[in-house]
Structure formats: structure tokens, C-alpha cells
Write an enzyme that holds these catalytic residues in place. Structure first.
Site, PDB file in Angstrom:
ATOM      1  N   THR A   8      41.988  23.132  30.867  1.00 59.41           N
ATOM      2  CA  THR A   8      42.177  24.369  29.947  1.00 59.41           C
ATOM      3  C   THR A   8      42.676  25.541  30.750  1.00 59.41           C
ATOM      4  O   THR A   8      42.320  25.750  32.019  1.00 59.41           O
ATOM      5  CB  THR A   8      40.781  24.727  29.326  1.00 59.41           C
ATOM      6  OG1 THR A   8      39.843  24.963  30.111  1.00 59.41           O
ATOM      7  CG2 THR A   8      40.181  23.323  28.624  1.00 59.41           C
ATOM      8  N   GLY A   9      43.327  26.495  30.083  1.00 54.26           N
ATOM      9  CA  GLY A   9      43.759  27.616  30.742  1.00 54.26           C
ATOM     10  C   GLY A   9      44.855  27.220  31.676  1.00 54.26           C
ATOM     11  O   GLY A   9      44.844  28.001  32.769  1.00 54.26           O
ATOM     12  N   SER A  18      48.499  29.854  33.315  1.00 53.71           N
ATOM     13  CA  SER A  18      48.612  30.773  34.376  1.00 53.71           C
ATOM     14  C   SER A  18      47.584  30.574  35.499  1.00 53.71           C
ATOM     15  O   SER A  18      46.727  29.895  35.159  1.00 53.71           O
ATOM     16  CB  SER A  18      48.929  32.082  33.991  1.00 53.71           C
ATOM     17  OG  SER A  18      47.574  32.420  33.274  1.00 53.71           O
ATOM     18  N   GLY A  19      47.704  31.306  36.684  1.00 55.71           N
ATOM     19  CA  GLY A  19      46.579  31.331  37.670  1.00 55.71           C
ATOM     20  C   GLY A  19      46.097  29.979  38.140  1.00 55.71           C
ATOM     21  O   GLY A  19      46.867  29.132  38.328  1.00 55.71           O
ATOM     22  N   ILE A  20      44.719  30.058  38.246  1.00 55.27           N
ATOM     23  CA  ILE A  20      44.075  29.106  38.789  1.00 55.27           C
ATOM     24  C   ILE A  20      44.263  27.641  38.149  1.00 55.27           C
ATOM     25  O   ILE A  20      44.456  26.624  38.671  1.00 55.27           O
ATOM     26  CB  ILE A  20      42.508  29.383  39.015  1.00 55.27           C
ATOM     27  CG1 ILE A  20      42.509  30.671  39.753  1.00 55.27           C
ATOM     28  CG2 ILE A  20      41.886  28.087  39.717  1.00 55.27           C
ATOM     29  CD1 ILE A  20      41.208  31.292  39.814  1.00 55.27           C
ATOM     30  N   SER A  28      32.340  32.025  38.723  1.00 59.19           N
ATOM     31  CA  SER A  28      32.870  33.227  39.527  1.00 59.19           C
ATOM     32  C   SER A  28      31.611  33.552  40.305  1.00 59.19           C
ATOM     33  O   SER A  28      30.419  33.433  39.995  1.00 59.19           O
ATOM     34  CB  SER A  28      33.106  34.363  38.587  1.00 59.19           C
ATOM     35  OG  SER A  28      33.446  35.713  39.514  1.00 59.19           O
ATOM     36  N   TYR A  76      30.969  39.714  31.357  1.00 60.19           N
ATOM     37  CA  TYR A  76      31.640  38.647  32.011  1.00 60.19           C
ATOM     38  C   TYR A  76      30.756  38.104  32.972  1.00 60.19           C
ATOM     39  O   TYR A  76      30.492  36.665  33.047  1.00 60.19           O
ATOM     40  CB  TYR A  76      32.873  39.246  32.830  1.00 60.19           C
ATOM     41  CG  TYR A  76      33.571  38.372  33.460  1.00 60.19           C
ATOM     42  CD1 TYR A  76      34.269  37.326  33.329  1.00 60.19           C
ATOM     43  CD2 TYR A  76      33.596  38.542  34.983  1.00 60.19           C
ATOM     44  CE1 TYR A  76      35.044  36.638  33.948  1.00 60.19           C
ATOM     45  CE2 TYR A  76      34.053  37.414  35.847  1.00 60.19           C
ATOM     46  CZ  TYR A  76      34.878  36.672  35.371  1.00 60.19           C
ATOM     47  OH  TYR A  76      35.738  35.766  36.174  1.00 60.19           O
TER      48      TYR A  76
HETATM   49  N1  LIG Z   1      41.210  35.707  39.036  1.00 55.22           N
HETATM   50  C1  LIG Z   1      40.151  36.026  39.639  1.00 55.22           C
HETATM   51  O1  LIG Z   1      39.869  37.129  40.462  1.00 55.22           O
HETATM   52  C2  LIG Z   1      38.793  35.036  39.076  1.00 55.22           C
HETATM   53  C3  LIG Z   1      37.624  35.095  39.664  1.00 55.22           C
HETATM   54  C4  LIG Z   1      36.631  34.502  39.430  1.00 55.22           C
HETATM   55  C5  LIG Z   1      36.757  33.660  38.536  1.00 55.22           C
HETATM   56  N2  LIG Z   1      38.075  33.411  37.686  1.00 55.22           N
HETATM   57  C6  LIG Z   1      37.748  32.550  36.450  1.00 55.22           C
HETATM   58  O2  LIG Z   1      39.088  31.677  36.761  1.00 55.22           O
HETATM   59  C7  LIG Z   1      39.568  31.223  35.563  1.00 55.22           C
HETATM   60  C8  LIG Z   1      40.769  31.330  35.460  1.00 55.22           C
HETATM   61  O3  LIG Z   1      41.470  32.734  35.503  1.00 55.22           O
HETATM   62  P1  LIG Z   1      42.674  33.148  36.282  1.00 55.22           P
HETATM   63  O4  LIG Z   1      42.221  33.990  37.180  1.00 55.22           O
HETATM   64  O5  LIG Z   1      43.220  32.084  36.583  1.00 55.22           O
HETATM   65  O6  LIG Z   1      43.284  34.214  35.254  1.00 55.22           O
HETATM   66  P2  LIG Z   1      44.695  33.863  34.152  1.00 55.22           P
HETATM   67  O7  LIG Z   1      45.916  33.965  35.281  1.00 55.22           O
HETATM   68  O8  LIG Z   1      44.505  35.007  33.218  1.00 55.22           O
HETATM   69  O9  LIG Z   1      44.331  32.730  33.437  1.00 55.22           O
HETATM   70  C9  LIG Z   1      43.476  32.457  32.320  1.00 55.22           C
HETATM   71  C10 LIG Z   1      43.812  31.275  31.590  1.00 55.22           C
HETATM   72  O10 LIG Z   1      42.893  31.221  30.388  1.00 55.22           O
HETATM   73  C11 LIG Z   1      43.497  30.932  29.402  1.00 55.22           C
HETATM   74  N3  LIG Z   1      42.936  31.602  28.219  1.00 55.22           N
HETATM   75  C12 LIG Z   1      42.643  32.979  28.032  1.00 55.22           C
HETATM   76  N4  LIG Z   1      42.361  33.282  26.880  1.00 55.22           N
HETATM   77  C13 LIG Z   1      42.297  32.035  26.021  1.00 55.22           C
HETATM   78  C14 LIG Z   1      42.049  31.500  24.687  1.00 55.22           C
HETATM   79  N5  LIG Z   1      41.496  32.292  23.837  1.00 55.22           N
HETATM   80  N6  LIG Z   1      42.037  30.157  24.438  1.00 55.22           N
HETATM   81  C15 LIG Z   1      42.617  29.151  25.494  1.00 55.22           C
HETATM   82  N7  LIG Z   1      42.953  29.810  26.684  1.00 55.22           N
HETATM   83  C16 LIG Z   1      42.770  30.905  26.944  1.00 55.22           C
HETATM   84  C17 LIG Z   1      44.860  31.902  29.464  1.00 55.22           C
HETATM   85  O11 LIG Z   1      45.977  31.159  28.604  1.00 55.22           O
HETATM   86  P3  LIG Z   1      46.708  31.701  27.252  1.00 55.22           P
HETATM   87  O12 LIG Z   1      46.632  33.413  27.555  1.00 55.22           O
HETATM   88  O13 LIG Z   1      47.953  31.287  27.371  1.00 55.22           O
HETATM   89  O14 LIG Z   1      45.703  31.349  26.339  1.00 55.22           O
HETATM   90  C18 LIG Z   1      45.220  31.214  30.912  1.00 55.22           C
HETATM   91  O15 LIG Z   1      45.812  30.071  31.205  1.00 55.22           O
HETATM   92  C19 LIG Z   1      38.759  31.890  34.561  1.00 55.22           C
HETATM   93  O16 LIG Z   1      37.526  31.426  34.177  1.00 55.22           O
HETATM   94  C20 LIG Z   1      38.146  33.105  35.399  1.00 55.22           C
HETATM   95  O17 LIG Z   1      36.898  33.786  34.730  1.00 55.22           O
HETATM   96  C21 LIG Z   1      39.009  34.131  38.173  1.00 55.22           C
END
Ligand SMILES: NC(=O)c1ccc[n+]([C@@H]2O[C@H](COP(=O)([O-])OP(=O)(O)OC[C@H]3O[C@@H](n4cnc5c(N)ncnc54)[C@H](OP(=O)(O)O)[C@@H]3O)[C@@H](O)[C@H]2O)c1
Length: 266
Positions: free
Chosen positions: A12-13, A16-18, A143, A156
């Protein structure tokens, strides 16, 4: 790694990103993929990239996991396509920045729905089959924020604390079932998440941020090894273990420095 070849992984998700980097790693390991998110175009680009590099099947399912019905619709679509999911990666998530009192209620409830309720529903829906087949892998993405309260990102941090607590309990409960369960707890990572949250990062976060592929690699390896809690990066590991020995008031203050608005990276 051989054990994963030919199995279906749901990420899921993945747009982009992780999540996109985790999808890249499972593709490299020979897994077939279901990639899901709201932005279909991004998923199509990832599918094209991964299909050129790997001999695997890739299914795209556009789905909004911030809705009450999103998880069940995703599960039903996968059932309709007659796909058996062996690996569930609950990565989709958003951040929410600002003082609790300044954030509208629908935004607070929306992040709870996505980061917490949908993750719980998907785990419930897919775990049953994995237990009856005596095989499966589940990774939740939380996180480092989940290890203590997070001022200026309070909701969050609270969603991620739930995910860590749930995950450690499930890792324990699932011993001997054939299902491995881990939680990945990244620290600041260079992705789109803070732009989406409207959060301008500060110097502390900029300097500590990891590359999303490095984070994904630690998650991938940790889940295979059945590690309960995966904290990527030496600095994040040190911060999390120092939390255990610090007074709670100090860890809350420390987290407030990360939540503080700063100047944008851009
Ligand atoms: N980056 C950091 O610093 C960090 C740190 C700790 C934990 N995390 C965790 O890592 C995970 C991935 O985040 P990321 O950092 O890779 O950020 P990201 O690049 O913004 O990716 C977030 C992903 O979640 C999806 N998403 C968001 N809203 C959604 C919805 N309503 N329905 C379905 N998909 C949805 C987005 O896709 P769409 O927008 O296309 O729906 C995207 O693919 C998250 O759980 C985040 O809390 C990140």
C-alpha cells in the site's frame, strides 16, 4: 529470499517514497506485485519500470484508504482477481503537522482512518488466510515518532504509537503460526510526506534524513529475519534506545524539536 519467489506481495502507498522502494525490492526478489495508492499514473509508471527489469506480474489497484470502505474494496478486488496475498506491506500513511487545536477535526479523523483503522482492517482481512495456509509475511510501517508523544505532530505520533504496540503484540501472538510480523519504524526520510503534510522541515530533520531506499532495504531484510521492531539507521537506533533511559518529559521535548516548523528544503 528464495522463499519469496513467485509469491504475491501487496504494497500500500506504492506510488512514492518508501512504498515504491519496497515494491522495487520485492520485485527484485521475484515476487508478483499488487501496488495500490490513489495516484494511478504514478502506479502505472512504477509498473512500467519494474516490468522492464523483472519477469513478474504486476497488478495496479487504485484505492483510497482514508475512506471507511477502502480496505474491504481493496480486499474484494484482490479476491475477484483470484490472487492469494502472501506478503502484506501496510505502508500507506500521511503526516499531519501543526498544533492540535489548529487542525480541523476532519483532518485528525482522516489520519486516524488511514494510518490506524485501515491498517488494522487490512491486517484483519489478510491474516486469516495466511494463518490457515501457515505462511505469510506482514510488515506495518510506523515511525520513530511512535516511541514517544510528538508535540506539533500529536495525532500522527499517536497513530504510530498504536501501530508499534499492535505490531509487537502480533509478532508475539503469531509465533509458531508460520506468519512473520514486523514493524518498520523509520526516522526522518527524504520522501514527499512532509510536502503533503504542508510541513517545512527544520535543520535537525534535514541533517538526519535517510534515503528511502536505505530505509526500505532495512525493512525488507528485517521482515525476512522475523525481526519484531525494525529501526533503520544508526542514529535512529541510538535515539530510540536512549528514550528508554530518559525521563519522559525530556523525550517529549526532544520530539518537539523534530515537529518544529523550519525552512523548506526546496
Ligand atoms: N518520510 C518520513 O520521514 C517517514 C518517517 C517515518 C515514517 N514514515 C512512514 O512511511 C510511510 C510511507 O511514507 P513516505 O515517507 O514514503 O511518504 P510519501 O512519499 O508521501 O508516500 C505515502 C504513500 O501513501 C499513499 N497514500 C497517502 N494517502 C493515501 C490514501 N488516502 N489512500 C491510499 N494511499 C494513500 C500515497 O499515495 P497517493 O498519494 O497516490 O494515494 C503514497 O504512496 C508512511 O506510513 C509514513 O508515516 C515516513
Amino acid at each position: 529470499m528464495k522463499e519469496l519467489k513467485g509469491k504475491w506481495a501487496l504494497v500500500t502507498g506504492a506510488s512514492s517514497g518508501i512504498g515504491a522502494d519496497l515494491a522495487r525490492l520485492y520485485a527484485k526478489a521475484g515476487c508478483n506485485l499488487i501496488i495500490t495508492a490513489r495516484r494511478e499514473q504514478r502506479l502505472a509508471e512504477l509498473k512500467k519500470e519494474l516490468s522492464q527489469q523483472n519477469d513478474i506480474r504486476i497488478e495496479i489497484i487504485q484505492n483510497d484508504l482514508s475512506t471507511e470502505t477502502g480496505p474491504q474494496e481493496l480486499f474484494d478486488t484482490i479476491e475477484d482477481r483470484k490472487i492469494q496475498v502472501s506478503i502484506l506491506i501496510n505502508n500507506a500513511g500521511i503526516a499531519l503537522s501543526g498544533k492540535f487545536n489548529d487542525i480541523p477535526l476532519d483532518k485528525k479523523l482522516g489520519i486516524i482512518q488511514l494510518n490506524l483503522v485501515s491498517l488494522t482492517k487490512l491486517t484483519h482481512l489478510f491474516l486469516h488466510g495466511m494463518i490457515s495456509r501457515k505462511e505469510g509475511w506482514i510488515m506495518q510501517v510506523a515511525s520513530v515518532y511512535g516511541f514517544q508523544p510528538g508535540p506539533n505532530m500529536a495525532t500522527y505520533a499517536a497513530t504510530k504509537a498504536y501501530v508499534i504496540s499492535l505490531s509487537e503484540a502480533l509478532n508475539f501472538e503469531l509465533k509458531g503460526t508460520g506468519v512473520k510480523h514486523s514493524v518498520l519504524c523509520p526516522g526522518p526520510t527524504r520522501t514527499e510526506i512532509f510536502d503533503t503534510a504542508g510541513h517545512t522541515t527544520n535543520i535537525l530533520m534535514d541533517n538526519l534524513s535517510m534515503d528511502s531506499m536505505d530505509v526500505a532495504k532495512e525493512g525488507f531484510k528485517g521482515l525476512l529475519n522475523g525481526k519484531s521492531v525494525i529501526v533503520p539507521g544508526a542514529i535512529n537506533k541510538a535515539l530510540v534506545s536512549s528514550n528508554r533511559f530518559s525521563p519522559r518529559s525530556l523525550t517529549v521535548f526532544g520530539a518537539s524539536l523534530f515537529g518544529k516548523e523550519g525552512t523548506s528544503r526546496k
